[in-house]
Design an enzyme around this catalytic site. Structure first.
Site, PDB file in Angstrom:
ATOM      1  CB  THR A 106      -0.688   0.118   1.051  1.00  0.00           C
ATOM      2  OG1 THR A 106      -1.852   1.515   0.959  1.00  0.00           O
ATOM      3  CG2 THR A 106      -0.455   0.709   2.797  1.00  0.00           C
ATOM      4  CG  ASN A 107      -0.256   4.478  -1.822  1.00  0.00           C
ATOM      5  OD1 ASN A 107      -1.048   5.581  -0.712  1.00  0.00           O
ATOM      6  ND2 ASN A 107      -0.509   4.082  -2.778  1.00  0.00           N
ATOM      7  NE  ARG A 108       3.882   9.159   4.320  1.00  0.00           N
ATOM      8  CZ  ARG A 108       4.225  10.252   3.851  1.00  0.00           C
ATOM      9  NH1 ARG A 108       5.693   9.851   3.924  1.00  0.00           N
ATOM     10  NH2 ARG A 108       4.231  11.248   4.954  1.00  0.00           N
TER      11      ARG A 108
END
Ligand code: CTP
Length: 432
Positions: free
Chosen positions: A235-237
């Site tokens: 995933t990412n931020r």
């Protein structure tokens, strides 16, 4: 440097207002604090006077205090309410003036930013949410609240945004006021136009009204999660805040809004159709189901470009050997919708680590977009984990660099650009 009024409400977060006063003073502004009766239970006017070097007001009934609220309102270039309690938000939303803070806030003629702080159950109450939406429709800016530990010891939405970030939001308001095309601005706002200088792109919030009424819009938000096994994922931020702000702004302007969001901690905005998805493929399917009947699609999600080639039903076991992960490309949601585009206005985001208008315009052409929101995620006050953003709106023939703004204001500036393009397409819509 500006004259600022700091409106302090009665909550535990009032102690943080002292830090905010100190930061704004150190930044070169003149800051005068006004304390509500309840705020006086947590902090004293003397504390603020010591930090700001300016007189603080806590009581309209003190001798000589006669027209103090009007004088302060005239003196101020902008105001910041921190903490903005449920009571103060309610007072302002309904034109009430029960104490010093309520009175000064109501008399204000310039931009006001509010930093709410309260228990999460109070924040979630439909009456409070309605008051917030009402103030936003008048053009008031909000920063926060955040999710975190509350005074009650519980976790939830209601924690006041940190003073450093509120200070950034104030600078954003001031920069906008000074920006060319921002209209009369707060200091010069006339008595006849109390909201002049509020709202993004120099357009007062009240003037926007319900300019998206009768329109259907689709917005994507948040990250996606690409599972590897039952407990691991890529995933990412992304927090989802920009997409949620877009959905809320469109709702307030009268649109029928579908928000397709990846996993985020944000609560469903009232009055918005929310579709919660996990992966890029699920996001594509949900957007595809809503796209043909929509007038505008704004892709604010940070979709994972790749997903693991294989999903393991069982938890992957470790071994002493190095392990390579094979990734396959995900569908590009925006690109796929662009290929199906008929009358729709399409807006994409470009997260760059270096501002590059030419690159953004190349993306606009490649993806057949109407607008690219160029976002330099490395700049202070922009990017993933903050309440503010700093963007350039890039179209085929223009590039408008906006000053630092709250995400809600950026959202309104984007919808301003969409509304212009929808207007230009009114005739072609009939041809559908
Ligand atoms: N987007 C999407 N689906 C994807 C990838 C991106 O809908 N699988 C959308 C994003 O929501 C955003 C825009 O496309 O609006 C970003 O385009 P992209 O080409 O991915 O650009 P960047 O992420 O900026 O970077 P790069 O091109 O360098 O990968």
């Amino acid at each position: 440097m500006a004259n600022l009024v700091l409106l302090v409400g009665g909550g535990v977060a009032a102690y943080k207002a002292v830090d905010l006063a100190s930061r704004l003073t150190k930044a070169g502004h003149r800051v005068r604090a006004v304390l509500s009766q309840a705020a006086g239970r947590f902090v004293t006017p003397i504390t603020f006077e010591a930090v700001t070097g300016e007189p603080a007001l806590a009581d309209l009934w003190q001798p000589g205090g006669g027209e103090a609220h009007i004088e302060l309102a005239r003196w101020a270039d902008a105001m910041v309410m921190a903490p903005a309690t449920a009571d103060l938000i309610g007072q302002l939303a309904h034109g009430l003036a029960r104490d010093a803070v309520g009175t000064v806030a109501l008399a204000s003629r310039g931009p006001v930013v509010l930093a709410p702080a309260m228990h999460h159950a109070m924040w979630a109450h439909p009456a409070v949410q309605e008051n917030v939406a009402r103030l936003q429709s008048f053009g008031y800016a909000f920063v926060g609240p955040e999710r975190g530990r509350l005074a009650s010891g519980e976790e939830g939405w209601g924690r006041m945004t940190e003073p450093a970030e509120i200070a950034l939001a104030v600078e954003a308001l001031l920069a906008r006021r000074a920006a060319p095309g921002a209209g009369a601005g707060a200091a010069g706002a006339s008595e006849e136009s109390p909201l002049a200088g509020r709202g993004a792109s120099g357009r007062p919030g009240a003037e926007r009204g319900r300019d998206l009424a009768g329109r259907r819009v689709v917005v994507t938000a948040g990250p996606t999660q690409e599972p590897l096994d039952p407990i691991r994922f890529l995933t990412n931020r992304a927090s989802g805040r920009m997409g949620f702000a877009l959905a809320e702004a469109a709702r307030d302007r009268g649109a029928d809004v579908t928000l397709v969001t990846g996993p985020t901690a944000l609560p469903d905005p009232p009055g918005v159709r929310v579709v919660r998805v996990r992966t890029a493929v699920e996001m594509r399917d949900a957007v595809a189901a809503a796209f043909d009947g929509c007038d505008a699609f704004v892709a604010a999600a940070a979709v994972a470009d790749y997903r693991p080639a294989r999903y393991s039903e069982r938890k992957l076991k470790k071994s002493p050997e190095p392990m390579a992960l094979e990734l396959v490309p995900n569908p590009d949601v925006l690109q796929e919708m662009a290929e199906r585009k008929r009358h729709q206005v399409l807006v994409g985001f470009a997260a760059e680590t270096e501002e590059d208008v030419a690159e953004a315009r190349a993306k606009l052409r490649r993806k057949r977009l109407d607008l690219v929101v160029l976002n330099d995620v490395t700049k202070p006050g922009a990017g993933f984990d903050v309440e503010t953003n700093r963007v350039t709106l890039v179209s085929e023939d223009s590039a408008e660099a906006l000053p630092i703004m709250t995400k809600r204001e950026v959202a309104d500036a984007i919808w301003d650009a969409v509304v212009l393009r929808l207007g230009a397409r009114r005739t072609t819509r009939a041809e559908r």
